[in-house]
Write a protein that holds these residues in place. Structure first.
Motif, mmCIF file in Angstrom:
data_model
loop_
_atom_site.group_PDB
_atom_site.id
_atom_site.type_symbol
_atom_site.label_atom_id
_atom_site.label_comp_id
_atom_site.label_asym_id
_atom_site.label_seq_id
_atom_site.Cartn_x
_atom_site.Cartn_y
_atom_site.Cartn_z
ATOM 1 N N LYS A 120 0.837 -1.207 0.000
ATOM 2 C CA LYS A 120 0.000 0.000 0.000
ATOM 3 C C LYS A 120 0.862 1.243 0.000
ATOM 4 C CE LYS A 120 -3.683 2.544 2.314
ATOM 5 N NZ LYS A 120 -3.354 3.688 1.507
ATOM 6 N N LYS A 121 1.911 1.252 0.812
ATOM 7 C CA LYS A 121 2.798 2.416 0.866
ATOM 8 C C LYS A 121 3.480 2.647 -0.489
ATOM 9 C CE LYS A 121 3.860 4.544 4.217
ATOM 10 N NZ LYS A 121 3.375 5.755 4.880
ATOM 11 N N ILE A 122 3.925 1.573 -1.124
ATOM 12 C CA ILE A 122 4.584 1.706 -2.430
ATOM 13 C C ILE A 122 3.582 2.204 -3.475
ATOM 14 C CG2 ILE A 122 5.640 0.412 -4.328
ATOM 15 C CD1 ILE A 122 7.081 -1.253 -2.152
ATOM 16 N N ASN A 123 2.378 1.622 -3.495
ATOM 17 C CA ASN A 123 1.345 2.085 -4.435
ATOM 18 C C ASN A 123 1.034 3.564 -4.232
ATOM 19 O OD1 ASN A 123 0.824 -0.232 -5.956
ATOM 20 N ND2 ASN A 123 -0.558 -1.043 -4.397
ATOM 21 N N ASP A 124 0.876 3.972 -2.969
ATOM 22 C CA ASP A 124 0.594 5.378 -2.670
ATOM 23 C C ASP A 124 1.750 6.266 -3.122
ATOM 24 O OD1 ASP A 124 -1.806 4.644 -1.544
ATOM 25 O OD2 ASP A 124 -1.158 4.936 0.527
ATOM 26 N N GLY A 125 2.985 5.807 -2.877
ATOM 27 C CA GLY A 125 4.156 6.590 -3.265
ATOM 28 C C GLY A 125 4.229 6.800 -4.763
ATOM 29 N N ILE A 126 3.961 5.760 -5.517
ATOM 30 C CA ILE A 126 3.973 5.871 -6.982
ATOM 31 C C ILE A 126 2.854 6.802 -7.441
ATOM 32 C CG2 ILE A 126 3.617 4.614 -9.142
ATOM 33 C CD1 ILE A 126 4.993 2.186 -7.761
ATOM 34 N N ALA A 127 1.669 6.621 -6.884
ATOM 35 C CA ALA A 127 0.509 7.432 -7.288
ATOM 36 C C ALA A 127 0.711 8.913 -6.974
ATOM 37 C CB ALA A 127 -0.756 6.920 -6.606
ATOM 38 N N LYS A 128 1.454 9.219 -5.923
ATOM 39 C CA LYS A 128 1.623 10.608 -5.489
ATOM 40 C C LYS A 128 2.924 11.234 -5.977
ATOM 41 C CE LYS A 128 -1.269 10.010 -1.430
ATOM 42 N NZ LYS A 128 -1.314 9.975 0.035
ATOM 43 N N SER A 129 3.596 10.560 -6.904
ATOM 44 C CA SER A 129 4.858 11.071 -7.433
ATOM 45 C C SER A 129 4.693 11.459 -8.902
ATOM 46 C CB SER A 129 5.955 10.008 -7.309
ATOM 47 O OG SER A 129 6.196 9.697 -5.953
ATOM 48 N N ARG A 130 5.287 12.572 -9.284
ATOM 49 C CA ARG A 130 5.221 13.033 -10.676
ATOM 50 C C ARG A 130 6.013 12.135 -11.605
ATOM 51 N NH1 ARG A 130 8.207 17.073 -11.160
ATOM 52 N NH2 ARG A 130 7.645 17.452 -13.319
ATOM 53 N N LYS A 131 7.177 11.684 -11.147
ATOM 54 C CA LYS A 131 8.062 10.873 -11.982
ATOM 55 C C LYS A 131 8.683 9.773 -11.131
ATOM 56 C CE LYS A 131 9.206 14.428 -15.329
ATOM 57 N NZ LYS A 131 8.912 13.948 -16.663
ATOM 58 N N MET A 132 9.321 8.826 -11.828
ATOM 59 C CA MET A 132 10.042 7.765 -11.149
ATOM 60 C C MET A 132 11.461 7.719 -11.709
ATOM 61 S SD MET A 132 9.402 3.630 -11.143
ATOM 62 C CE MET A 132 7.876 3.756 -10.186
ATOM 63 N N ILE A 133 12.419 7.631 -10.797
ATOM 64 C CA ILE A 133 13.792 7.324 -11.188
ATOM 65 C C ILE A 133 13.979 5.845 -10.915
ATOM 66 C CG2 ILE A 133 16.227 7.572 -10.597
ATOM 67 C CD1 ILE A 133 15.689 10.515 -9.999
ATOM 68 N N ALA A 134 14.391 5.101 -11.938
ATOM 69 C CA ALA A 134 14.657 3.673 -11.779
ATOM 70 C C ALA A 134 16.162 3.465 -11.871
ATOM 71 C CB ALA A 134 13.937 2.871 -12.848
ATOM 72 N N VAL A 135 16.727 2.892 -10.819
ATOM 73 C CA VAL A 135 18.157 2.603 -10.772
ATOM 74 C C VAL A 135 18.349 1.223 -11.385
ATOM 75 C CG1 VAL A 135 20.179 2.360 -9.283
ATOM 76 C CG2 VAL A 135 18.402 4.048 -8.708
ATOM 77 N N TRP A 136 18.625 1.207 -12.687
ATOM 78 C CA TRP A 136 18.730 -0.045 -13.422
ATOM 79 C C TRP A 136 20.105 -0.667 -13.268
ATOM 80 C CZ3 TRP A 136 16.157 1.129 -18.830
ATOM 81 C CH2 TRP A 136 14.773 1.230 -18.642
ATOM 82 N N SER A 137 20.097 -1.961 -13.037
ATOM 83 C CA SER A 137 21.330 -2.742 -12.892
ATOM 84 C C SER A 137 20.979 -4.203 -13.152
ATOM 85 C CB SER A 137 21.881 -2.590 -11.471
ATOM 86 O OG SER A 137 21.008 -3.230 -10.548
ATOM 87 N N ARG A 138 21.980 -5.036 -13.137
ATOM 88 C CA ARG A 138 21.751 -6.480 -13.245
ATOM 89 C C ARG A 138 20.810 -6.926 -12.119
ATOM 90 N NH1 ARG A 138 26.523 -6.758 -14.536
ATOM 91 N NH2 ARG A 138 26.519 -7.185 -16.733
ATOM 92 N N ASN A 139 20.973 -6.335 -10.942
ATOM 93 C CA ASN A 139 20.125 -6.679 -9.796
ATOM 94 C C ASN A 139 18.664 -6.316 -10.046
ATOM 95 O OD1 ASN A 139 22.456 -7.420 -8.258
ATOM 96 N ND2 ASN A 139 22.792 -5.267 -7.809
ATOM 97 N N TYR A 140 18.432 -5.173 -10.664
ATOM 98 C CA TYR A 140 17.074 -4.668 -10.890
ATOM 99 C C TYR A 140 16.252 -5.623 -11.746
ATOM 100 C CZ TYR A 140 13.554 -0.965 -11.540
ATOM 101 O OH TYR A 140 12.402 -0.217 -11.522
ATOM 102 N N TRP A 141 16.929 -6.214 -12.747
ATOM 103 C CA TRP A 141 16.223 -7.077 -13.691
ATOM 104 C C TRP A 141 16.321 -8.559 -13.342
ATOM 105 C CZ3 TRP A 141 13.137 -4.089 -16.072
ATOM 106 C CH2 TRP A 141 13.525 -2.809 -16.442
ATOM 107 N N GLY A 142 16.799 -8.888 -12.149
ATOM 108 C CA GLY A 142 16.924 -10.285 -11.752
ATOM 109 C C GLY A 142 15.594 -11.023 -11.785
ATOM 110 N N GLU A 143 15.651 -12.315 -12.083
ATOM 111 C CA GLU A 143 14.420 -13.121 -12.205
ATOM 112 C C GLU A 143 13.567 -13.110 -10.949
ATOM 113 O OE1 GLU A 143 14.559 -17.083 -13.765
ATOM 114 O OE2 GLU A 143 16.094 -16.518 -15.210
ATOM 115 N N GLU A 144 14.211 -13.012 -9.793
ATOM 116 C CA GLU A 144 13.458 -13.068 -8.534
ATOM 117 C C GLU A 144 12.883 -11.710 -8.140
ATOM 118 O OE1 GLU A 144 17.330 -11.432 -7.435
ATOM 119 O OE2 GLU A 144 16.689 -12.965 -8.847
ATOM 120 N N LYS A 145 13.200 -10.675 -8.919
ATOM 121 C CA LYS A 145 12.726 -9.335 -8.580
ATOM 122 C C LYS A 145 11.300 -9.142 -9.059
ATOM 123 C CE LYS A 145 16.529 -7.978 -6.754
ATOM 124 N NZ LYS A 145 16.650 -7.910 -5.334
ATOM 125 N N THR A 146 10.416 -8.841 -8.125
ATOM 126 C CA THR A 146 9.030 -8.583 -8.464
ATOM 127 C C THR A 146 8.736 -7.097 -8.329
ATOM 128 O OG1 THR A 146 8.420 -10.764 -7.659
ATOM 129 C CG2 THR A 146 6.641 -9.176 -7.939
#
Length: 154
Positions: free
Chosen positions: A53-79
């Motif tokens: 809920k906190k993450i959903n609210d944070g995304i909804a209340k933010s103008r933009k998102m910065i995504a820190v992309w790395s091998r870790n970010y795209w890992g298979e276990e990352k949801t």
């Protein structure tokens, strides 16, 4: 002048893999020092909070998102990282308003899913890239001037 919805409490939501927390925390601190309203999980999620809920609210209340992309970010276990990136882009699939600002911090370009490969990324692969490109991050946020916001360096 940038578009500011009244419900936007944050200029930016920072999405990152837990393994890249050091980079994300440094970025968050520097953005805050420059007058940017940042949603960063370590400051916003407290013991006992409902995390999704906190993450959903944070995304909804933010103008933009910065995504820190790395091998870790795209890992298979990352949801969470995948869900956050999808949430940021789903309302603007052709990125007209550039809702997602990707920062690539390693050499994992081949790991980026095909849907996101056409987005222009900011490269932060080397240690000195941080100081060199931080102003590019500020510019990409389209902050302009508004209530409580000052242009960085003014």
């Amino acid at each position: 002048m940038p578009h500011h919805d009244i419900q936007d409490e944050y200029d930016v939501f920072i999405s990152y893999a837990v393994e890249d927390r050091g980079f994300a925390a440094k970025l968050s601190d520097l953005l805050l020092q420059n007058g940017v309203r940042v949603w960063f999980d370590e400051r916003e999620i407290r013991p006992g909070d409902h995390v999704s809920k906190k993450i959903n609210d944070g995304i909804a209340k933010s103008r933009k998102m910065i995504a820190v992309w790395s091998r870790n970010y795209w890992g298979e276990e990352k949801t969470w990282t995948l869900l956050e990136t999808f949430a940021a882009t789903s309302g603007d699939p052709l990125s007209k308003d550039r809702p997602l600002i990707p920062l690539l911090i390693d050499h994992s370009q081949k790991d980026i899913p095909p849907l996101y490969r056409s987005l222009k990324v900011l490269y932060f692969r080397r240690k000195n890239d941080f100081d060199l490109h931080f102003s590019d991050v500020l510019n990409a946020l389209d902050l302009g001037q508004g209530p409580g916001l000052e242009k960085p360096g003014v």
